[in-house]
Write a protein that holds these residues in place. Structure first.
Motif, PDB file in Angstrom:
ATOM      1  N   ASP A  77       1.753  -6.391  -7.221  1.00  0.00           N
ATOM      2  CA  ASP A  77       0.856  -5.328  -7.687  1.00  0.00           C
ATOM      3  C   ASP A  77       0.676  -4.276  -6.597  1.00  0.00           C
ATOM      4  O   ASP A  77       0.536  -4.611  -5.415  1.00  0.00           O
ATOM      5  N   GLN A  78       0.621  -3.011  -7.006  1.00  0.00           N
ATOM      6  CA  GLN A  78       0.310  -1.932  -6.064  1.00  0.00           C
ATOM      7  C   GLN A  78      -1.187  -2.001  -5.803  1.00  0.00           C
ATOM      8  O   GLN A  78      -1.985  -1.982  -6.727  1.00  0.00           O
ATOM      9  N   VAL A  79      -1.567  -2.128  -4.506  1.00  0.00           N
ATOM     10  CA  VAL A  79      -2.977  -2.328  -4.186  1.00  0.00           C
ATOM     11  C   VAL A  79      -3.558  -1.304  -3.218  1.00  0.00           C
ATOM     12  O   VAL A  79      -4.780  -1.202  -3.085  1.00  0.00           O
ATOM     13  N   ALA A  80      -2.723  -0.585  -2.511  1.00  0.00           N
ATOM     14  CA  ALA A  80      -3.209   0.382  -1.523  1.00  0.00           C
ATOM     15  C   ALA A  80      -2.156   1.473  -1.358  1.00  0.00           C
ATOM     16  O   ALA A  80      -1.053   1.372  -1.902  1.00  0.00           O
ATOM     17  N   VAL A  81      -2.517   2.507  -0.605  1.00  0.00           N
ATOM     18  CA  VAL A  81      -1.591   3.607  -0.310  1.00  0.00           C
ATOM     19  C   VAL A  81      -1.735   3.960   1.168  1.00  0.00           C
ATOM     20  O   VAL A  81      -2.853   4.034   1.684  1.00  0.00           O
ATOM     21  N   VAL A  82      -0.606   4.173   1.816  1.00  0.00           N
ATOM     22  CA  VAL A  82      -0.580   4.647   3.194  1.00  0.00           C
ATOM     23  C   VAL A  82       0.129   5.990   3.197  1.00  0.00           C
ATOM     24  O   VAL A  82       1.246   6.099   2.693  1.00  0.00           O
ATOM     25  N   GLU A  83      -0.539   7.009   3.731  1.00  0.00           N
ATOM     26  CA  GLU A  83       0.059   8.343   3.807  1.00  0.00           C
ATOM     27  C   GLU A  83       0.323   8.691   5.258  1.00  0.00           C
ATOM     28  O   GLU A  83      -0.514   8.446   6.127  1.00  0.00           O
ATOM     29  N   SER A  84       1.494   9.287   5.478  1.00  0.00           N
ATOM     30  CA  SER A  84       1.846   9.748   6.815  1.00  0.00           C
ATOM     31  C   SER A  84       2.168  11.228   6.737  1.00  0.00           C
ATOM     32  O   SER A  84       2.104  11.835   5.667  1.00  0.00           O
ATOM     33  N   VAL A  85       2.537  11.795   7.867  1.00  0.00           N
ATOM     34  CA  VAL A  85       2.926  13.201   7.872  1.00  0.00           C
ATOM     35  C   VAL A  85       4.238  13.396   7.107  1.00  0.00           C
ATOM     36  O   VAL A  85       4.546  14.509   6.705  1.00  0.00           O
ATOM     37  N   LYS A  86       4.980  12.309   6.862  1.00  0.00           N
ATOM     38  CA  LYS A  86       6.267  12.386   6.162  1.00  0.00           C
ATOM     39  C   LYS A  86       6.180  12.035   4.680  1.00  0.00           C
ATOM     40  O   LYS A  86       6.902  12.614   3.877  1.00  0.00           O
ATOM     41  N   ALA A  87       5.361  11.035   4.322  1.00  0.00           N
ATOM     42  CA  ALA A  87       5.406  10.521   2.950  1.00  0.00           C
ATOM     43  C   ALA A  87       4.157   9.708   2.644  1.00  0.00           C
ATOM     44  O   ALA A  87       3.412   9.327   3.542  1.00  0.00           O
ATOM     45  N   ALA A  88       3.978   9.425   1.369  1.00  0.00           N
ATOM     46  CA  ALA A  88       2.956   8.483   0.922  1.00  0.00           C
ATOM     47  C   ALA A  88       3.688   7.253   0.403  1.00  0.00           C
ATOM     48  O   ALA A  88       4.690   7.372  -0.304  1.00  0.00           O
ATOM     49  N   SER A  89       3.206   6.079   0.785  1.00  0.00           N
ATOM     50  CA  SER A  89       3.854   4.834   0.384  1.00  0.00           C
ATOM     51  C   SER A  89       2.844   3.896  -0.263  1.00  0.00           C
ATOM     52  O   SER A  89       1.768   3.664   0.280  1.00  0.00           O
ATOM     53  N   ASP A  90       3.230   3.374  -1.419  1.00  0.00           N
ATOM     54  CA  ASP A  90       2.416   2.363  -2.063  1.00  0.00           C
ATOM     55  C   ASP A  90       2.529   1.065  -1.276  1.00  0.00           C
ATOM     56  O   ASP A  90       3.589   0.741  -0.739  1.00  0.00           O
ATOM     57  N   ILE A  91       1.453   0.314  -1.227  1.00  0.00           N
ATOM     58  CA  ILE A  91       1.415  -0.981  -0.574  1.00  0.00           C
ATOM     59  C   ILE A  91       1.234  -2.026  -1.674  1.00  0.00           C
ATOM     60  O   ILE A  91       0.333  -1.911  -2.503  1.00  0.00           O
ATOM     61  N   TYR A  92       2.085  -3.043  -1.651  1.00  0.00           N
ATOM     62  CA  TYR A  92       2.107  -4.057  -2.704  1.00  0.00           C
ATOM     63  C   TYR A  92       1.582  -5.388  -2.183  1.00  0.00           C
ATOM     64  O   TYR A  92       1.796  -5.737  -1.018  1.00  0.00           O
ATOM     65  N   ALA A  93       0.923  -6.133  -3.067  1.00  0.00           N
ATOM     66  CA  ALA A  93       0.425  -7.456  -2.699  1.00  0.00           C
ATOM     67  C   ALA A  93       1.611  -8.394  -2.499  1.00  0.00           C
ATOM     68  O   ALA A  93       2.441  -8.531  -3.392  1.00  0.00           O
ATOM     69  N   PRO A  94       1.696  -9.048  -1.338  1.00  0.00           N
ATOM     70  CA  PRO A  94       2.802  -9.974  -1.109  1.00  0.00           C
ATOM     71  C   PRO A  94       2.656 -11.281  -1.895  1.00  0.00           C
ATOM     72  O   PRO A  94       3.626 -11.995  -2.099  1.00  0.00           O
ATOM     73  N   ALA A  95       1.431 -11.579  -2.326  1.00  0.00           N
ATOM     74  CA  ALA A  95       1.156 -12.782  -3.113  1.00  0.00           C
ATOM     75  C   ALA A  95      -0.037 -12.479  -4.008  1.00  0.00           C
ATOM     76  O   ALA A  95      -0.739 -11.492  -3.815  1.00  0.00           O
ATOM     77  N   GLY A  96      -0.252 -13.335  -4.973  1.00  0.00           N
ATOM     78  CA  GLY A  96      -1.403 -13.182  -5.845  1.00  0.00           C
ATOM     79  C   GLY A  96      -2.656 -13.752  -5.211  1.00  0.00           C
ATOM     80  O   GLY A  96      -2.580 -14.655  -4.376  1.00  0.00           O
ATOM     81  N   GLY A  97      -3.790 -13.205  -5.595  1.00  0.00           N
ATOM     82  CA  GLY A  97      -5.054 -13.717  -5.088  1.00  0.00           C
ATOM     83  C   GLY A  97      -6.153 -12.684  -5.192  1.00  0.00           C
ATOM     84  O   GLY A  97      -6.033 -11.697  -5.925  1.00  0.00           O
TER      85      GLY A  97
END
Length: 148
Positions: A77-97
């Motif tokens: 699941d996509q759970v967070a976002v990290v934005e940099s000066v280059k791009a925005a990246s979705d952060i995914y849950a590595p496991a359920g919980g």
């Protein structure tokens, strides 16, 4: 100095020797498990973040959108976002919980992801529902091959 075919000339190179910049190898701690999308999870604590390799690719992180504490997520699941000066990246849950905690330092200091991706730069902590899901993730040796 002479040779049977005439004098031997010594060649002197006027240009300096070129030394290419060496990019350091990314850190890949052994105790963590990794997703192909570069998130890591510590099976002992449930801490989740992005790998050293990922933060190097993103460069300067300027904003982090954190997940909601108490949210129940599934692996992938996509759970967070990290934005940099280059791009925005979705952060995914590595496991359920369940999301148990978020790193409250990141909104004011998102650069912690760059300076300490496996320590102060963690993003959230997950109460892992099924530890068996972690076996589907890469260990350090497999992740090192993945980013090579």
């Amino acid at each position: 100095m002479t040779h049977s075919r005439g004098p031997i000339k010594r060649l002197l190179f006027q240009t300096p020797i070129f030394t290419p910049a060496i990019t350091p190898m990314s850190q890949v701690p052994d105790q963590l498990r990794y997703r192909e999308s570069h998130e890591w999870i510590d099976p002992a604590t449930g801490s989740v973040g992005i790998s050293d390799h990922a933060q190097q690719e993103l460069t300067d992180v300027v904003y982090v959108e954190l997940p909601k504490v108490g949210a129940v997520v599934k692996a992938g699941d996509q759970v967070a976002v990290v934005e940099s000066v280059k791009a925005a990246s979705d952060i995914y849950a590595p496991a359920g919980g369940e999301i148990m905690e978020v790193n409250v330092k990141l909104p004011d200091n998102p650069g912690l992801i760059n300076t300490d991706p496996y320590g102060e730069g963690w993003i959230f902590k997950l109460k892992i529902a099924d530890a068996g899901e972690l076996t589907a993730l890469m260990d350090a040796a497999a992740y090192t091959r993945h980013i090579a």
